[in-house]
Design a protein around this motif. Sequence first.
Motif, PDB file in Angstrom:
ATOM      1  N   TYR A 155      -2.950   0.265  -6.756  1.00  0.00           N
ATOM      2  CA  TYR A 155      -2.959   1.119  -5.571  1.00  0.00           C
ATOM      3  C   TYR A 155      -2.133   2.388  -5.801  1.00  0.00           C
ATOM      4  O   TYR A 155      -2.532   3.488  -5.390  1.00  0.00           O
ATOM      5  N   GLU A 210      -7.867  -3.084   1.868  1.00  0.00           N
ATOM      6  CA  GLU A 210      -7.814  -2.026   0.855  1.00  0.00           C
ATOM      7  C   GLU A 210      -8.438  -0.739   1.372  1.00  0.00           C
ATOM      8  O   GLU A 210      -7.828   0.341   1.304  1.00  0.00           O
ATOM      9  N   TYR A 261       0.842  -1.197   0.000  1.00  0.00           N
ATOM     10  CA  TYR A 261       0.000   0.000   0.000  1.00  0.00           C
ATOM     11  C   TYR A 261       0.876   1.245   0.000  1.00  0.00           C
ATOM     12  O   TYR A 261       1.687   1.445   0.908  1.00  0.00           O
ATOM     13  N   LYS A 292      -1.841  -5.531  -8.011  1.00  0.00           N
ATOM     14  CA  LYS A 292      -2.533  -4.731  -7.006  1.00  0.00           C
ATOM     15  C   LYS A 292      -1.694  -3.516  -6.617  1.00  0.00           C
ATOM     16  O   LYS A 292      -2.210  -2.409  -6.496  1.00  0.00           O
ATOM     17  N   GLN A 293      -0.411  -3.753  -6.428  1.00  0.00           N
ATOM     18  CA  GLN A 293       0.471  -2.658  -6.045  1.00  0.00           C
ATOM     19  C   GLN A 293       0.429  -1.553  -7.092  1.00  0.00           C
ATOM     20  O   GLN A 293       0.388  -0.359  -6.759  1.00  0.00           O
ATOM     21  N   HIS A 345      -6.535   0.805   4.454  1.00  0.00           N
ATOM     22  CA  HIS A 345      -5.227   1.396   4.189  1.00  0.00           C
ATOM     23  C   HIS A 345      -5.307   2.613   3.275  1.00  0.00           C
ATOM     24  O   HIS A 345      -4.516   3.551   3.415  1.00  0.00           O
ATOM     25  N   LEU A 346      -6.242   2.602   2.321  1.00  0.00           N
ATOM     26  CA  LEU A 346      -6.251   3.638   1.285  1.00  0.00           C
ATOM     27  C   LEU A 346      -7.248   4.764   1.535  1.00  0.00           C
ATOM     28  O   LEU A 346      -6.979   5.916   1.188  1.00  0.00           O
TER      29      LEU A 346
END
Length: 529
Positions: free
Chosen positions: A450, A472, A253, A446-447, A475-476
Amino acid sequence: MLNDVKPLLTLRGLHKRFGPTHALRGVDIDLIPGQVLALIGENGAGKSTLVKTLTGVHRPDEGEIRMNGELCRFGRAKDAQAAGIVAVHQETVMFEELTAAENIFIGRQPMRGLPGFKVIDWARMNREAQQVLDEVGAGFASTTPVRELSLAQRHLIEIARALSQQAKVVILDEPTAALSHAEIHDFYGIVRGLKAQGVAILFITHKFDELFAVCDRYVVLRDGASVGAGLMAEADEPGLVRLMAGRAIEQIYPEVKSTPGETVLQVKTLSHPTEFHDLNFELRRGEILGFYGLVGAGRSEAMLALMGLNPEARGEVLIEGKAIDIREPADAIAAGLSYVPEERQRQGGILPFSVGHNMSLAALAGPRHGMHGHMSRGSWLSGLREKAFAEGMIKRLSIRTESADTPLSSLSGGNQQKVVIAKWLGLNPRIVILDEPTKGIDVGAKQAVYQLIAEMVEHGLAVILVSSELPEVMHLAHRVIVMRRGLQVREFKQGEASADAVVAAASGLVLTESAPAAATPMPAKEWAA
């Protein structure tokens, strides 16, 4: 010992080429009765090609497949099914006008009557279909038309279809992608039941917690080759990631550096007769607003309403203080909204079209100010602009494709998703709605997604992130709105609550004193009143 049991299915030295692409490079795999083998790899590593080879869709160029020691040659998918190999795929492809029972027994309906005058035995088919649906805890009748079922319920039909065929080998390809937390735990029970029956299971998922929960052994593919294998009990997540990616991924993340600014979107009393009721929220420039909830919470349905795709919905939508009448998607797009749907193959892209053409689709209507400009020159598509945009996005999102001219259908699921996201960036929207943007995407992909989300808000875009992946949103997102059974039940600021508190709000297990009065869901008939 896990390795002391004789394999049921063996693959040795499997190769598969598609023109210049060497999709499989000498893959070796053993599937053992009563065990779950995790097939791990990034998107484009060869997992889908391997599954299609096992199920008779592709024929290997080299190597061999043996079942109980006997050489198998599958000329078509039906041959693999006859050998006892059944796949439950991530993307559900069904006949929506038929019932659950008809979909479960499609092509192999039980018959009754005299020779030459046989008809479908509907009572037996519905009864046997109901038995396997009850085994997987489906909770709906076998006579229910598929068009009335949710995505999660359709996945349960796929699993029931496999169970009904008394399969010896079951391939589970991202089977939990659309399931809620409770349904995932129920699914673990189904997998353990298959193991107890002596079924050999090949399990494909990008969720590491699932791998460690149900899998006995693992094989890692990278660039079409086997690069590692072993026991799950002796593995750890960092080691598997290094095998998958050929590198360590230290920080999944990214740091979201944006500070939310002025309000760009206000939604007031957004309601639908049966899907959701009285949603009220606002979104700021440079903000990520998360929407979390279990399957059936109404999150996706609410986003479809914002895009003019849920015509029965009613409510007030203001963008930068101005009321917007959204009757169809063109109204939403003109107002600066964009939507990346959960079902990328059905709603997000056109599979036979090239990667470049898919990326330029949303920008064909006319000029748009912004960093990417528009794709048309007058009434004509500008091939040079389209190519430049496509090549830039392929590099930026690390999309694995031969070129911008490659058909979207030939890309892996994760790379297809990234193409769909890129399509909307050509419009330079004010607001981006991302509905399950990392569904079916590996850790490396995914990285990249993100990082893209972080960059979007840093450039002043506002993002709505709809996700059933709790890490997700926690963290975001700057804020997380929790929905349950069509209602907006809680809102948390980043760092304000634990994962347990968010899940409790979504499931209704705990009602705290700070919960709003609306935390008790209303029946659909009351919503419409």
